[in-house]
Scaffold this active site. Structure first.
Site, PDB file in Angstrom:
ATOM      1  N   LYS A   1      18.049   8.110  -2.193  1.00 32.33           N
ATOM      2  CA  LYS A   1      16.947   8.309  -1.220  1.00 32.33           C
ATOM      3  C   LYS A   1      16.646   7.015  -0.480  1.00 32.33           C
ATOM      4  O   LYS A   1      16.522   6.991   0.736  1.00 32.33           O
ATOM      5  CB  LYS A   1      15.696   8.799  -1.952  1.00 32.33           C
ATOM      6  CG  LYS A   1      14.424   8.720  -1.122  1.00 32.33           C
ATOM      7  CD  LYS A   1      13.217   9.216  -1.862  1.00 32.33           C
ATOM      8  CE  LYS A   1      12.444   8.172  -2.627  1.00 32.33           C
ATOM      9  NZ  LYS A   1      11.696   7.218  -1.792  1.00 32.33           N
TER      10      LYS A   1
ATOM     11  N   CYS B   1      -1.506   3.624  -0.992  1.00 31.19           N
ATOM     12  CA  CYS B   1      -1.224   4.857  -1.724  1.00 31.19           C
ATOM     13  C   CYS B   1      -1.638   4.626  -3.163  1.00 31.19           C
ATOM     14  O   CYS B   1      -2.137   3.557  -3.495  1.00 31.19           O
ATOM     15  CB  CYS B   1       0.244   5.232  -1.602  1.00 31.19           C
ATOM     16  SG  CYS B   1       1.322   4.057  -2.389  1.00 31.19           S
TER      17      CYS B   1
ATOM     18  N   PRO C   1       0.502  -3.772   1.716  1.00 30.70           N
ATOM     19  CA  PRO C   1       0.383  -4.337   3.066  1.00 30.70           C
ATOM     20  C   PRO C   1       1.723  -4.352   3.813  1.00 30.70           C
ATOM     21  O   PRO C   1       2.774  -4.099   3.219  1.00 30.70           O
ATOM     22  CB  PRO C   1      -0.082  -5.770   2.800  1.00 30.70           C
ATOM     23  CG  PRO C   1       0.415  -6.088   1.428  1.00 30.70           C
ATOM     24  CD  PRO C   1       0.452  -4.797   0.663  1.00 30.70           C
ATOM     25  N   VAL C   2       1.682  -4.673   5.116  1.00 32.50           N
ATOM     26  CA  VAL C   2       2.922  -4.766   5.908  1.00 32.50           C
ATOM     27  C   VAL C   2       3.024  -6.143   6.580  1.00 32.50           C
ATOM     28  O   VAL C   2       3.739  -6.305   7.558  1.00 32.50           O
ATOM     29  CB  VAL C   2       3.031  -3.643   6.970  1.00 32.50           C
ATOM     30  CG1 VAL C   2       3.228  -2.288   6.312  1.00 32.50           C
ATOM     31  CG2 VAL C   2       1.821  -3.628   7.897  1.00 32.50           C
TER      32      VAL C   2
ATOM     33  N   ASP D   1      10.444   1.142 -10.010  1.00 30.49           N
ATOM     34  CA  ASP D   1      10.602   2.592  -9.864  1.00 30.49           C
ATOM     35  C   ASP D   1      11.052   3.278 -11.164  1.00 30.49           C
ATOM     36  O   ASP D   1      11.176   4.506 -11.198  1.00 30.49           O
ATOM     37  CB  ASP D   1      11.602   2.918  -8.743  1.00 30.49           C
ATOM     38  CG  ASP D   1      10.973   2.759  -7.361  1.00 30.49           C
ATOM     39  OD1 ASP D   1       9.757   2.529  -7.278  1.00 30.49           O
ATOM     40  OD2 ASP D   1      11.716   2.857  -6.356  1.00 30.49           O
TER      41      ASP D   1
ATOM     42  N   ARG E   1       9.856  14.831  -3.429  1.00 33.80           N
ATOM     43  CA  ARG E   1      10.085  13.712  -2.515  1.00 33.80           C
ATOM     44  C   ARG E   1      11.322  12.919  -2.919  1.00 33.80           C
ATOM     45  O   ARG E   1      11.932  12.269  -2.083  1.00 33.80           O
ATOM     46  CB  ARG E   1       8.868  12.776  -2.528  1.00 33.80           C
ATOM     47  CG  ARG E   1       7.646  13.343  -1.874  1.00 33.80           C
ATOM     48  CD  ARG E   1       6.598  12.283  -1.707  1.00 33.80           C
ATOM     49  NE  ARG E   1       7.240  11.041  -1.281  1.00 33.80           N
ATOM     50  CZ  ARG E   1       6.852   9.817  -1.637  1.00 33.80           C
ATOM     51  NH1 ARG E   1       5.808   9.661  -2.393  1.00 33.80           N
ATOM     52  NH2 ARG E   1       7.498   8.766  -1.210  1.00 33.80           N
TER      53      ARG E   1
HETATM   54  C1  UD1 Z   1      10.650   0.003  -1.612  1.00 35.10           C
HETATM   55  C2  UD1 Z   1      11.069   1.331  -2.166  1.00 35.10           C
HETATM   56  C3  UD1 Z   1      10.178   1.718  -3.342  1.00 35.10           C
HETATM   57  C4  UD1 Z   1      10.153   0.609  -4.393  1.00 35.10           C
HETATM   58  C5  UD1 Z   1       9.815  -0.729  -3.733  1.00 35.10           C
HETATM   59  C6  UD1 Z   1       9.947  -1.893  -4.704  1.00 35.10           C
HETATM   60  C7  UD1 Z   1      11.972   2.498  -0.254  1.00 35.10           C
HETATM   61  C8  UD1 Z   1      11.824   3.625   0.705  1.00 35.10           C
HETATM   62  N1  UD1 Z   1      10.971   2.341  -1.130  1.00 35.10           N
HETATM   63  O1  UD1 Z   1       9.321   0.148  -1.099  1.00 35.10           O
HETATM   64  O2  UD1 Z   1      10.707   2.907  -3.938  1.00 35.10           O
HETATM   65  O3  UD1 Z   1       9.164   0.901  -5.365  1.00 35.10           O
HETATM   66  O4  UD1 Z   1      10.698  -0.980  -2.631  1.00 35.10           O
HETATM   67  O5  UD1 Z   1      11.210  -1.941  -5.257  1.00 35.10           O
HETATM   68  O6  UD1 Z   1      12.971   1.816  -0.277  1.00 35.10           O
HETATM   69  N2  UD1 Z   1       4.486  -6.451   0.091  1.00 35.10           N
HETATM   70  C9  UD1 Z   1       3.689  -7.355   0.738  1.00 35.10           C
HETATM   71  N3  UD1 Z   1       3.753  -7.417   2.097  1.00 35.10           N
HETATM   72  C10 UD1 Z   1       4.598  -6.630   2.834  1.00 35.10           C
HETATM   73  C11 UD1 Z   1       5.430  -5.726   2.161  1.00 35.10           C
HETATM   74  C12 UD1 Z   1       5.361  -5.656   0.778  1.00 35.10           C
HETATM   75  O7  UD1 Z   1       2.916  -8.079   0.104  1.00 35.10           O
HETATM   76  O8  UD1 Z   1       4.610  -6.750   4.050  1.00 35.10           O
HETATM   77  C13 UD1 Z   1       4.439  -6.357  -1.379  1.00 35.10           C
HETATM   78  C14 UD1 Z   1       4.139  -4.936  -1.885  1.00 35.10           C
HETATM   79  O9  UD1 Z   1       2.760  -4.663  -1.877  1.00 35.10           O
HETATM   80  C15 UD1 Z   1       4.738  -4.996  -3.276  1.00 35.10           C
HETATM   81  C16 UD1 Z   1       5.966  -5.866  -3.086  1.00 35.10           C
HETATM   82  O10 UD1 Z   1       5.722  -6.618  -1.881  1.00 35.10           O
HETATM   83  O11 UD1 Z   1       3.845  -5.644  -4.160  1.00 35.10           O
HETATM   84  C17 UD1 Z   1       7.260  -5.107  -2.947  1.00 35.10           C
HETATM   85  O12 UD1 Z   1       7.107  -4.079  -1.970  1.00 35.10           O
HETATM   86  P1  UD1 Z   1       8.283  -3.613  -1.013  1.00 35.10           P
HETATM   87  O13 UD1 Z   1       9.578  -4.148  -1.514  1.00 35.10           O
HETATM   88  O14 UD1 Z   1       7.911  -3.880   0.390  1.00 35.10           O
HETATM   89  O15 UD1 Z   1       8.235  -2.052  -1.233  1.00 35.10           O
HETATM   90  P2  UD1 Z   1       8.722  -0.993  -0.161  1.00 35.10           P
HETATM   91  O16 UD1 Z   1       9.789  -1.599   0.653  1.00 35.10           O
HETATM   92  O17 UD1 Z   1       7.539  -0.388   0.522  1.00 35.10           O
END
Ligand code: UD1
Length: 420
Positions: A22, A116, A122-123, A307, A399
């Site tokens: 996925k 969620c 955050p992004v 995960d 999902r």
């Molecule tokens: C992806 C996976 C998800 C998995 C996660 C961590 C997909 C579709 N989803 O989610 O299944 O659980 O990786 O392996 O591939 N963070 C920040 N700032 C940001 C982005 C992230 O602080 O801009 C933090 C997040 O809150 C979290 C950590 O970084 O604590 C890792 O998150 P991230 O790797 O971004 O997760 P996703 O890419 O959303």
């Protein structure tokens, strides 16, 4: 809405096959936005999340045809640069259309995904990355509005407080393929899914080296072409079935497993008392000794995946002694504890750590699925438990687990789906 009814405490046997990944599929489908030519993606798992991404591509103007597990994406009209709230709010993975839209159209208006149940999410790293490539952005009415007169390569450090970000790496990597000059992403996510994405982009004509390592170098090209790609097996689905086999003391065969992607899990299961028989890509479990408690901490790849944290906790719930699980990637990802305790487990949370006092048995109970992986953990718990478990809100499972009920029935599990 459907519920799942599970009669537990029975060993499982037979064989199942792992579906396509996925988390590789989602950014690879998004990458098709970088070209006007046709892309054909095979072994796409039929899941709610992959359907959401397909709907999003259609809403952006792509023509998408599906045939079993093959998805064909072509362009018959101009692309839109607006990714709507309705799509992005249901699935965070949708946010990875930001990089491709910006690179292709020089502007993108993408809804912020929001938090969620597993945390705030955050992004900032995504935005830091696209800004470094020369985009300007504003946040307006819950949307990121990003614009550029032309992306330019740059050196970008993408590490955050919780390590690298998978989807921020995807966004920056995809945007950099069409930027002018060279981009170096430091502290990039090393997850196999990012390697797959880079390999797909390379087959489209991108110039990328270092994928699968913390330093990815991208030399921008003028144009990308269409490509064909086959998605590899889902390591999290494979890990879930491996943990299920350990938890139900079963030695069913799990086909299409890339065990090199699961070394952290395999290592922890050896501590626990399990070894593996491997024949090609088929894995079977072999018991070495009585189960022992263990401690584990989740980390970005190649560390133990967040995960699989909830599923491993289900296994630990009946392991004699005290086990300790810490989640350093998503420190709030513990909503499953309360549901497992309703089944008789003895788990206490302290910050980002769960302390699990192994009990002799857990027992069937009505429980609520809260997110994708927590739901998988409840399925494992239900199959371990004495008595009948009812799992409500199972749409979360759809999902991320292709044909879950069918695969479990194939293994001889007593699992039924019923309307609420
Ligand atoms: C992806 C996976 C998800 C998995 C996660 C961590 C997909 C579709 N989803 O989610 O299944 O659980 O990786 O392996 O591939 N963070 C920040 N700032 C940001 C982005 C992230 O602080 O801009 C933090 C997040 O809150 C979290 C950590 O970084 O604590 C890792 O998150 P991230 O790797 O971004 O997760 P996703 O890419 O959303």
């Amino acid at each position: 809405m459907d519920k799942l009814i599970i009669e537990g405490n029975k060993p499982l046997k037979g064989e199942i096959e792992i579906s396509g990944s996925k988390n590789a599929t989602l950014p690879i489908l998004a990458a098709s936005l970088l070209t006007d030519e046709t892309c054909v993606i095979r072994n796409v798992p039929k899941l709610r999340d992959t359907m959401t991404m397909i709907k999003l591509l259609r809403s952006l103007g792509k023509t998408v045809e599906t045939n079993k597990n093959q998805v064909t994406i072509s362009s018959k009209k101009d692309l839109s640069y607006i990714a709507d709230y309705k799509m992005v709010s249901t699935m965070r993975g949708s946010f990875c259309v930001l990089g491709p839209l910006l690179a292709k159209l020089k502007q993108a208006r993408v809804s912020l995904p929001g938090g969620c149940v597993i945390g705030v999410r955050p992004v900032d790293l995504h935005l830091k990355g696209i800004k470094a490539l020369g985009a300007k952005f504003n946040i307006e009415s819950g949307y990121v509005l990003a614009k550029t007169t032309g992306l330019k390569g740059n050196n970008i450090y993408l590490g955050g407080d919780f390590g690298p970000s998978v989807l921020a790496t995807a966004n920056v990597l995809m945007a950099a393929t069409l930027a002018k000059g060279t981009t170096v992403i430091e502290s990039a996510a090393c997850e196999p899914e990012m390697e797959d994405l880079a390999n797909f982009l390379i087959s489209m004509g991108a110039d990328i080296i270092g994928q699968g390592t913390p330093k990815i170098t991208v030399k921008g090209v003028k144009k990308l072409r269409g490509a064909r790609f086959e998605i590899g097996p889902d390591r999290i689905e494979a890990g879930t079935y491996i943990i299920l086999a350990a938890a139900t003391k079963s030695n069913f065969a799990i086909k299409n497993v890339k065990s090199s992607h699961l070394l952290a899990l395999i290592d922890k299961l050896r501590d626990y008392g399990i070894d593996f028989d491997r024949e090609g890509n088929t894995v079977k479990l072999k018991r070495l000794r009585n189960p022992r408690p263990t401690s584990l901490t989740t980390y970005p790849y190649p560390g133990f995946p967040t995960d699989l944290q909830a599923q491993f906790m289900a296994l630990m719930s009946t392991t004699p002694g005290v086990s300790v699980i810490t989640d350093k990637v998503f420190p709030d990802r513990f909503i499953h504890i309360a549901e497992m305790n309703r089944m008789g487990a003895n788990i206490r949370r302290d910050g980002n750590t769960a302390i699990i006092q192994g009990v002799k048995n857990i027992f069937g109970a009505p429980v609520m699925a809260s997110d994708l992986r927590a739901s998988a953990a409840l399925v494992i718990a239900g199959l371990m438990a004495k008595g009948v478990t009812e799992i409500h809100r199972i749409y979360h499972l759809e999902r991320g687990y292709e044909d879950l009920v069918l695969k479990l029935i194939k293994l001889g599990a007593k699992v039924y789906r019923e309307k609420e």
